[in-house]
Motif scaffolding. Structure first.
Motif, PDB file in Angstrom:
ATOM      1  N   THR A 171       0.814  -1.218   0.000  1.00 27.47           N
ATOM      2  CA  THR A 171       0.000   0.000   0.000  1.00 27.47           C
ATOM      3  C   THR A 171       0.846   1.265   0.000  1.00 27.47           C
ATOM      4  OG1 THR A 171      -1.685  -1.214   1.259  1.00 27.47           O
ATOM      5  CG2 THR A 171      -1.909   1.181   1.144  1.00 27.47           C
ATOM      6  N   LEU A 172       1.921   1.257   0.766  1.00 25.66           N
ATOM      7  CA  LEU A 172       2.747   2.458   0.882  1.00 25.66           C
ATOM      8  C   LEU A 172       3.984   2.418  -0.006  1.00 25.66           C
ATOM      9  CD1 LEU A 172       2.633   3.109   4.733  1.00 25.66           C
ATOM     10  CD2 LEU A 172       1.018   3.828   2.963  1.00 25.66           C
ATOM     11  N   GLY A 173       4.307   1.253  -0.528  1.00 31.33           N
ATOM     12  CA  GLY A 173       5.483   1.150  -1.385  1.00 31.33           C
ATOM     13  C   GLY A 173       6.787   1.290  -0.632  1.00 31.33           C
ATOM     14  N   LEU A 174       6.802   0.925   0.644  1.00 29.12           N
ATOM     15  CA  LEU A 174       8.002   1.014   1.476  1.00 29.12           C
ATOM     16  C   LEU A 174       8.510  -0.387   1.813  1.00 29.12           C
ATOM     17  CD1 LEU A 174       6.953   3.719   4.100  1.00 29.12           C
ATOM     18  CD2 LEU A 174       8.496   4.042   2.167  1.00 29.12           C
ATOM     19  N   ASP A 175       9.811  -0.533   1.918  1.00 28.66           N
ATOM     20  CA  ASP A 175      10.373  -1.757   2.461  1.00 28.66           C
ATOM     21  C   ASP A 175      10.171  -1.743   3.972  1.00 28.66           C
ATOM     22  OD1 ASP A 175      11.263  -2.589  -0.038  1.00 28.66           O
ATOM     23  OD2 ASP A 175      13.194  -1.580   0.184  1.00 28.66           O
ATOM     24  N   ALA A 176       9.429  -2.711   4.484  1.00 29.68           N
ATOM     25  CA  ALA A 176       9.171  -2.792   5.916  1.00 29.68           C
ATOM     26  C   ALA A 176      10.257  -3.629   6.578  1.00 29.68           C
ATOM     27  CB  ALA A 176       7.797  -3.405   6.169  1.00 29.68           C
ATOM     28  N   THR A 177      11.022  -3.018   7.465  1.00 32.12           N
ATOM     29  CA  THR A 177      12.153  -3.691   8.109  1.00 32.12           C
ATOM     30  C   THR A 177      11.932  -3.714   9.610  1.00 32.12           C
ATOM     31  OG1 THR A 177      13.375  -1.604   8.170  1.00 32.12           O
ATOM     32  CG2 THR A 177      13.744  -3.019   6.273  1.00 32.12           C
TER      33      THR A 177
END
Length: 534
Positions: A171-177
């Motif tokens: 949804t946000l286009g972020l790599d979730a780390t």
């Protein structure tokens, strides 16, 4: 077993002979995700308040609940206006700008995001990314603000944590780390594993969530008799290590990755780990860009921008406060600054630091700090201040209004108070105020993004300015900025109304998109520009 990231779990702040390091950040979320609760718990862990929910400050002086100070906020249980609080943690001064969560007050939140260097986004563990979350994220991304994610309410039944990571990435286009990882959820929630150390922080409910817990941690060990939720967590941690889903500072600062933390703000769990991360990971203030692309050096002259105006913050004095984010230089109380818009010089004698509704005199401020200038009546939202008057920062974002209503004083004898109150609400951006040639100040048009803005306007007009108002909805749905030529050519069209704003610009209101399309078709050269972004 999960591998330990090469990043240390804590980064201590080095001593310095100059001002303490700064972190200036905002918290954003969908309504009811726990944003205001998290704000209060940050203050609890930083020692700025002694008991969450009471709230009593250090030294025994009673303080109002830190951010929701407006009467209507207490009765409705939501944040309506942004607030600023300053506190210290681990040798770093934190400037926290709390924001409204409700979509009707998005414009206030957008202005706040213009004044910060990073953002904490709060997600409900049972809901993940929600509509308002995504909308606010878009603004943070446009401003290239680094984003830390806190998944809240893990003590309640939740979505699978891997599904939450997928939601963030899709949804946000972020790599979730993820830096911490939950073990169980709801009734099986045991705590979180800090992936950097491999330790499990054990969950416990503190009495009424009002105090800091013991926060016990132990190394995690896989056992044959582990319950299912434990075995699942260990397998997930192995998977995260295998795919190298580890925090990368460069990606975080570039706005392409977000470190993720799990916890429960209500029960004060996971809050300290997140607060430490704000200190360790969030960027310090950096140089701002001025109009024209020039860079304003941090060590240069004093510059700042007004991002919020608030009247009656202290109802005993009926004052007016302009909130200024210091962008460069060392501000000292009493110094003279020039307002770029007006060219006038302002003497900053009444300068304060803020703590929700409370404030104290501030003698010095550095980049990242927020200074509240009291009764600086010439200042408006978006104004640039500098020592020589030669700096101008880009204007702040605005929303295209979607709802319109005429306002009039319920009692004609209160017309003076009515005009003063409407003018103040316009300056604060509570609503946008439009005036027609026929009605003028007698029956201005209030323009809003959401209906609750009208409710707040009516509440404040009655309570703060002593002028109850009557609102009559108008059947317009579209607003476009035009020029004087356009105003004249649209004046007699059916389903169109032209009104003026405080700054002299002209706004055309259309009953429907069809009316707008017809005007464009009949007058292809007509100036009809969108207002801000939405």
């Amino acid at each position: 077993m999960p591998s330990v990231s090469s990043a240390s779990s804590r980064v201590s702040s080095a001593p310095s002979s100059g001002p303490a390091p700064r972190r200036t950040f905002a918290i954003i979320s969908h309504p009811d995700a726990g944003k205001t609760t998290l704000t209060e718990k940050f203050l609890l862990y930083a020692g700025a308040i002694e008991t969450a929910g009471a709230v009593r400050a250090r030294g025994g002086r009673q303080r109002e609940v830190t951010s929701d100070w407006m009467d209507l906020e207490r009765t409705r249980g939501i944040s309506i206006t942004s607030t600023a609080v300053q506190f210290e943690h681990d040798g770093v001064v934190l400037n926290l700008l709390d924001t409204p969560g409700h979509r009707d007050f998005s414009e206030d939140t957008y202005r706040v995001l213009s004044a910060v260097d990073s953002v904490v986004i709060v997600l409900d563990a049972a809901r993940g990314i929600q509509s308002q979350t995504r909308k606010l994220f878009e603004v943070a991304r446009d401003r290239r603000l680094p984003l830390l994610t806190f998944v809240n309410k893990c003590d309640r039944p939740s979505l699978p944590p891997l599904a939450l990571l997928d939601d963030i990435e899709a949804t946000l286009g972020l790599d979730a780390t993820p830096i911490t990882w939950p073990v169980g959820s709801g009734p099986t929630f045991e705590g979180v594993v800090d992936r950097r150390s491999g330790h499990l922080w054990e969950f416990e409910r503190t009495p009424h969530g009002g105090s800091i817990g013991d926060e016990l941690s132990t190394p995690i060990r896989r056992r044959d008799d582990d319950q299912e939720h434990r075995s699942t967590a260990w397998d997930e941690l192995d998977l995260l290590s295998a795919v190298e889903a580890d925090h990368a500072l460069d990606g975080f600062l570039a706005g392409t990755a977000t470190p993720v933390f799990f916890g429960s703000a209500l029960w004060n769990f996971g809050v300290r780990l997140l607060l430490d991360a704000v200190v360790d990971l969030a960027p310090a203030p950096s140089a701002w860009q001025s109009v024209g692309g020039g860079e304003v050096r941090l060590g240069g002259q004093v510059t700042g921008q007004v991002f919020k105006v608030q009247a009656n913050l202290d109802p005993r004095h009926r004052d007016r406060v302009a909130f200024v984010r210091i962008a460069s230089g060392v501000f000292r109380r009493g110094m003279s600054l020039v307002n770029r818009r007006t060219g006038r010089t302002l003497t900053t004698r009444f300068a304060h630091s803020v703590f929700g509704r409370d404030r104290e005199t501030v003698d010095e401020a550095v980049p990242g700090d927020v200074v509240a200038l009291v009764n600086a009546t010439d200042l408006l939202i978006g104004d640039t201040l500098s020592e020589d008057g030669g700096v101008e920062f880009p204007g702040l974002p605005a929303f295209a209004p979607e709802l319109f209503a005429t306002a009039r004083a319920a009692e004609t004898s209160r017309s003076k108070q009515f005009r003063r109150g409407i003018e103040q609400l316009d300056e604060e951006g509570v609503v946008q105020v439009l005036r027609t040639a026929d009605a003028g100040d007698r029956e201005p048009i209030l323009a809003a993004v959401g209906r609750m803005q009208f409710e707040v306007a009516a509440h404040r007009m009655a309570g703060e300015f002593g002028a109850e108002i009557v609102l009559e909805p108008l059947s317009f749905t579209v607003a476009r900025r035009t020029d004087r030529d356009g105003a004249e050519r649209l004046a007699n069209r059916t389903g169109v109304l032209v009104a003026g704003r405080r700054d002299g610009s002209q706004v055309a209101l259309f009953a429907t998109e069809h009316r707008l399309a017809a005007a464009r078709r009949d007058h292809p050269d007509l100036v009809l520009e969108r207002i801000g972004s939405s």
